[in-house]
Design a protein around this motif. Structure first.
Motif, short mmCIF file in Angstrom:
data_model
loop_
_atom_site.label_atom_id
_atom_site.label_comp_id
_atom_site.label_asym_id
_atom_site.label_seq_id
_atom_site.Cartn_x
_atom_site.Cartn_y
_atom_site.Cartn_z
N GLN A 41 0.82 -1.22 0.00
CA GLN A 41 0.00 0.00 0.00
C GLN A 41 0.85 1.27 0.00
OE1 GLN A 41 -3.55 0.72 0.25
NE2 GLN A 41 -3.62 -1.32 -0.65
N ILE A 42 1.99 1.24 0.70
CA ILE A 42 2.80 2.46 0.80
C ILE A 42 4.00 2.45 -0.13
CG2 ILE A 42 2.03 2.95 3.15
CD1 ILE A 42 4.76 1.96 4.15
N GLY A 43 4.14 1.39 -0.92
CA GLY A 43 5.19 1.36 -1.94
C GLY A 43 6.59 1.11 -1.43
N VAL A 44 6.72 0.26 -0.41
CA VAL A 44 8.05 -0.12 0.08
C VAL A 44 8.13 -1.64 0.10
CG1 VAL A 44 8.30 1.97 1.49
CG2 VAL A 44 7.38 -0.11 2.53
N SER A 45 9.32 -2.16 0.30
CA SER A 45 9.48 -3.61 0.39
C SER A 45 9.05 -4.10 1.77
CB SER A 45 10.93 -4.02 0.13
OG SER A 45 11.74 -3.64 1.23
N THR A 46 8.68 -5.36 1.83
CA THR A 46 8.32 -5.97 3.11
C THR A 46 9.52 -5.93 4.05
OG1 THR A 46 6.73 -7.39 1.99
CG2 THR A 46 7.37 -8.04 4.20
N GLN A 47 10.71 -6.15 3.51
CA GLN A 47 11.92 -6.11 4.34
C GLN A 47 12.12 -4.73 4.94
OE1 GLN A 47 14.09 -8.77 5.18
NE2 GLN A 47 14.60 -7.21 6.69
N PHE A 48 11.91 -3.68 4.13
CA PHE A 48 12.05 -2.32 4.65
C PHE A 48 11.07 -2.07 5.79
CE2 PHE A 48 10.66 2.05 4.95
CZ PHE A 48 11.86 2.71 5.14
N LEU A 49 9.80 -2.47 5.58
CA LEU A 49 8.80 -2.25 6.63
C LEU A 49 9.15 -3.02 7.89
CD1 LEU A 49 6.18 -0.90 7.50
CD2 LEU A 49 4.94 -2.84 6.52
N SER A 50 9.62 -4.24 7.73
CA SER A 50 10.04 -5.04 8.88
C SER A 50 11.18 -4.35 9.62
CB SER A 50 10.48 -6.43 8.41
OG SER A 50 11.02 -7.16 9.49
N ASP A 51 12.17 -3.87 8.88
CA ASP A 51 13.29 -3.15 9.50
C ASP A 51 12.81 -1.88 10.21
OD1 ASP A 51 15.06 -5.06 8.56
OD2 ASP A 51 15.84 -3.81 6.92
N ALA A 52 11.88 -1.16 9.58
CA ALA A 52 11.37 0.08 10.19
C ALA A 52 10.60 -0.23 11.47
CB ALA A 52 10.47 0.82 9.19
N GLU A 53 9.80 -1.29 11.46
CA GLU A 53 9.03 -1.63 12.66
C GLU A 53 9.94 -2.07 13.81
OE1 GLU A 53 5.94 -4.45 11.77
OE2 GLU A 53 4.69 -2.93 10.81
N ARG A 54 11.10 -2.61 13.50
CA ARG A 54 12.05 -3.01 14.54
C ARG A 54 12.99 -1.88 14.91
NH1 ARG A 54 15.42 -6.52 12.44
NH2 ARG A 54 14.57 -6.42 10.35
N GLY A 55 12.90 -0.75 14.21
CA GLY A 55 13.75 0.40 14.51
C GLY A 55 15.13 0.32 13.91
N VAL A 56 15.35 -0.64 13.03
CA VAL A 56 16.67 -0.82 12.41
C VAL A 56 16.93 0.29 11.40
CG1 VAL A 56 18.06 -2.35 10.94
CG2 VAL A 56 16.68 -3.30 12.79
N THR A 57 15.87 0.77 10.77
CA THR A 57 16.01 1.85 9.79
C THR A 57 14.93 2.90 10.04
OG1 THR A 57 16.25 2.33 7.43
CG2 THR A 57 14.51 0.80 8.02
N GLY A 58 15.21 4.11 9.65
CA GLY A 58 14.23 5.18 9.76
C GLY A 58 13.42 5.26 8.48
N MET A 59 12.39 6.10 8.50
CA MET A 59 11.52 6.27 7.34
C MET A 59 11.61 7.70 6.83
SD MET A 59 8.08 4.24 8.47
CE MET A 59 8.12 4.40 10.25
N SER A 60 11.48 7.85 5.53
CA SER A 60 11.47 9.19 4.94
C SER A 60 10.15 9.88 5.26
CB SER A 60 11.64 9.10 3.42
OG SER A 60 10.47 8.54 2.83
N VAL A 61 10.13 11.18 5.09
CA VAL A 61 8.90 11.94 5.32
C VAL A 61 7.81 11.44 4.38
CG1 VAL A 61 7.84 14.23 5.14
CG2 VAL A 61 10.11 13.98 6.16
N ASN A 62 8.17 11.16 3.14
CA ASN A 62 7.20 10.67 2.16
C ASN A 62 6.58 9.34 2.62
OD1 ASN A 62 5.86 10.82 -0.39
ND2 ASN A 62 7.26 9.25 -1.15
N THR A 63 7.39 8.44 3.14
CA THR A 63 6.89 7.16 3.63
C THR A 63 5.99 7.36 4.84
OG1 THR A 63 8.81 5.99 2.77
CG2 THR A 63 7.56 4.88 4.50
N ILE A 64 6.38 8.25 5.73
CA ILE A 64 5.58 8.54 6.93
C ILE A 64 4.21 9.10 6.53
CG2 ILE A 64 5.39 10.06 8.94
CD1 ILE A 64 8.46 9.62 9.29
N VAL A 65 4.19 9.99 5.56
CA VAL A 65 2.92 10.57 5.10
C VAL A 65 2.02 9.48 4.53
CG1 VAL A 65 1.89 12.11 3.35
CG2 VAL A 65 3.83 12.90 4.72
#
Length: 124
Positions: A41-65
């Motif tokens: 739905q937000i146009g990212v990979s499942t791996q990216f979302l998993s990393d973001a939910e675990r705090g391993v990576t941050g999200m861009s403003v565009n992704t947050i919006v």
């Protein structure tokens, strides 16, 4: 510090990213999305979302919006953990939920809503 140690250090979750990721995960689960569905739905990979939910990576403003729009949460909630002032959900959450229903289900909800609205206008 060698290159492997530097990469490992950079991949350690930062506290703010962990907090944002946890709120993202909770909002995703509350909305009934899997990681795969939300990532799509937000146009990212499942791996990216998993990393973001675990705090391993941050999200861009565009992704947050995009995330706030799909999950129907405020940026204040996602970034700062702030709830709505009165503790209620945004009225848009009803709209978001309705969009997921089939046309037949929407029709039933509309009928029930109309009946409820009529009952509020009973003579005194």
């Amino acid at each position: 510090m060698d290159k492997k140690e530097e990469v490992k250090r950079r991949r350690q979750p930062k506290e703010l990213n962990k907090q944002i990721g946890e709120r993202c995960r909770k909002a995703r689960e509350t909305a009934g999305y899997t990681q795969e569905q939300l990532a799509d739905q937000i146009g990212v990979s499942t791996q990216f979302l998993s990393d973001a939910e675990r705090g391993v990576t941050g999200m861009s403003v565009n992704t947050i919006v995009k995330l706030c729009g799909v999950l129907n949460i405020s940026a204040d909630f996602l970034l700062l953990g702030m709830e709505e002032p009165d503790g209620t959900e945004s009225p848009l959450s009803i709209y978001t939920r309705m969009k997921r229903l089939s046309p037949q289900e929407r029709e039933l909800v509309e009928e029930v809503t109309n009946l409820m609205m009529k009952s509020f206008h009973l003579p005194k």
